[in-house]
Motif scaffolding. Structure first.
Motif, mmCIF file in Angstrom:
data_model
loop_
_atom_site.group_PDB
_atom_site.id
_atom_site.type_symbol
_atom_site.label_atom_id
_atom_site.label_comp_id
_atom_site.label_asym_id
_atom_site.label_seq_id
_atom_site.Cartn_x
_atom_site.Cartn_y
_atom_site.Cartn_z
ATOM 1 N N SER A 78 2.069 9.750 1.283
ATOM 2 C CA SER A 78 3.044 10.122 2.303
ATOM 3 C C SER A 78 2.458 10.100 3.703
ATOM 4 C CB SER A 78 3.581 11.512 2.003
ATOM 5 O OG SER A 78 2.529 12.453 2.078
ATOM 6 N N GLY A 79 1.146 10.040 3.780
ATOM 7 C CA GLY A 79 0.499 10.161 5.078
ATOM 8 C C GLY A 79 0.425 11.594 5.560
ATOM 9 N N GLY A 80 0.857 12.515 4.717
ATOM 10 C CA GLY A 80 0.971 13.895 5.137
ATOM 11 C C GLY A 80 -0.323 14.671 5.145
ATOM 12 N N SER A 81 -1.301 14.244 4.391
ATOM 13 C CA SER A 81 -2.569 14.965 4.381
ATOM 14 C C SER A 81 -3.715 13.996 4.168
ATOM 15 C CB SER A 81 -2.571 16.046 3.306
ATOM 16 O OG SER A 81 -2.489 15.472 2.019
ATOM 17 N N LEU A 111 0.815 -1.201 0.000
ATOM 18 C CA LEU A 111 0.000 0.000 0.000
ATOM 19 C C LEU A 111 0.854 1.258 0.000
ATOM 20 C CD1 LEU A 111 -2.751 -1.062 2.560
ATOM 21 C CD2 LEU A 111 -2.817 -1.201 0.063
ATOM 22 N N SER A 112 2.099 1.100 0.356
ATOM 23 C CA SER A 112 2.995 2.256 0.396
ATOM 24 C C SER A 112 3.146 2.835 -0.996
ATOM 25 C CB SER A 112 4.364 1.841 0.939
ATOM 26 O OG SER A 112 4.250 1.377 2.267
ATOM 27 N N GLY A 113 3.148 4.144 -1.057
ATOM 28 C CA GLY A 113 3.321 4.803 -2.336
ATOM 29 C C GLY A 113 2.022 5.104 -3.049
ATOM 30 N N TRP A 114 0.919 4.677 -2.450
ATOM 31 C CA TRP A 114 -0.383 4.897 -3.073
ATOM 32 C C TRP A 114 -1.249 5.785 -2.184
ATOM 33 C CZ3 TRP A 114 -1.334 3.020 -7.895
ATOM 34 C CH2 TRP A 114 -0.468 2.026 -8.365
ATOM 35 N N ASP A 115 -1.939 6.726 -2.819
ATOM 36 C CA ASP A 115 -3.005 7.428 -2.122
ATOM 37 C C ASP A 115 -4.121 6.425 -1.874
ATOM 38 O OD1 ASP A 115 -2.797 10.580 -3.988
ATOM 39 O OD2 ASP A 115 -1.462 9.660 -2.501
ATOM 40 N N MET A 116 -4.544 6.346 -0.625
ATOM 41 C CA MET A 116 -5.560 5.352 -0.269
ATOM 42 C C MET A 116 -6.814 6.028 0.247
ATOM 43 S SD MET A 116 -4.351 2.391 -0.984
ATOM 44 C CE MET A 116 -5.567 1.382 -0.119
ATOM 45 N N PHE A 147 -14.266 10.961 12.058
ATOM 46 C CA PHE A 147 -13.433 9.868 11.547
ATOM 47 C C PHE A 147 -12.020 10.375 11.296
ATOM 48 C CE2 PHE A 147 -16.960 7.152 9.339
ATOM 49 C CZ PHE A 147 -17.694 7.166 10.519
ATOM 50 N N THR A 148 -11.064 9.479 11.459
ATOM 51 C CA THR A 148 -9.674 9.805 11.174
ATOM 52 C C THR A 148 -9.039 8.664 10.395
ATOM 53 O OG1 THR A 148 -9.479 11.080 13.230
ATOM 54 C CG2 THR A 148 -7.436 10.434 12.135
ATOM 55 N N ILE A 149 -8.476 9.004 9.248
ATOM 56 C CA ILE A 149 -7.761 8.010 8.446
ATOM 57 C C ILE A 149 -6.273 8.138 8.729
ATOM 58 C CG2 ILE A 149 -7.602 9.552 6.440
ATOM 59 C CD1 ILE A 149 -7.899 7.069 4.644
ATOM 60 N N SER A 150 -5.604 7.007 8.797
ATOM 61 C CA SER A 150 -4.166 7.019 9.057
ATOM 62 C C SER A 150 -3.545 5.791 8.404
ATOM 63 C CB SER A 150 -3.893 7.022 10.563
ATOM 64 O OG SER A 150 -4.407 5.851 11.165
ATOM 65 N N ARG A 151 -2.232 5.760 8.418
ATOM 66 C CA ARG A 151 -1.563 4.592 7.850
ATOM 67 C C ARG A 151 -0.334 4.249 8.667
ATOM 68 N NH1 ARG A 151 -1.128 6.205 1.813
ATOM 69 N NH2 ARG A 151 -0.547 4.001 1.679
ATOM 70 N N ASP A 152 -0.025 2.984 8.674
ATOM 71 C CA ASP A 152 1.156 2.460 9.364
ATOM 72 C C ASP A 152 2.075 1.914 8.282
ATOM 73 O OD1 ASP A 152 3.032 0.774 10.639
ATOM 74 O OD2 ASP A 152 1.679 0.456 12.333
#
Length: 116
Positions: free
Chosen positions: A54-57, A29-34, A68-73
């Motif tokens: 990037s998880g930046g926005s 999933l890294s490198g993709w807008d999700m 709701f909050t979206i995040s990524r690990d």
């Protein structure tokens, strides 16, 4: 072939919280807008929340903004959706997928049911 797997849904009362997880096999999933989407019977699948590669926005639909909050690990290659202050109208099957089209094959989703 990428396979998306959503988990974490369940039955919760109004005002409760759930945390959904999204994992993939066959692709990182890294490198993709999700994004997270949801669908209720008789309605088209709708966008809920999206996060940049990037998880930046992140951005949200008006109906879930502030709740709701979206995040990524990146280490675990997961995408999450923290859902707080759940409402009856949040009841739906929730899916994750690439934000951009063409999207990947849809997973089975995870059912979220909010009860009064």
């Amino acid at each position: 072939q990428v396979q998306l797997v959503e988990s974490g849904g369940g039955l919760v009362q109004v005002g409760g919280s759930l945390r959904l997880s999204c994992a993939a096999s066959g692709r990182t999933l890294s490198g993709w807008d999700m994004a997270w989407f949801r669908r209720t019977p008789g309605k088209e699948r709708e966008f809920v929340a999206g996060i940049r590669w990037s998880g930046g926005s992140a951005d949200y639909s008006d109906s879930v903004k502030g709740r709701f909050t979206i995040s990524r690990d990146f280490a675990k290659d997961l995408v999450f959706l923290q859902m707080n202050s759940l409402k009856l109208e949040d009841t739906a099957v929730y899916y994750c997928n690439s934000r951009a089209k063409p999207q990947w094959p849809w997973g089975q989703g995870t059912q979220v049911t909010v009860s009064s």
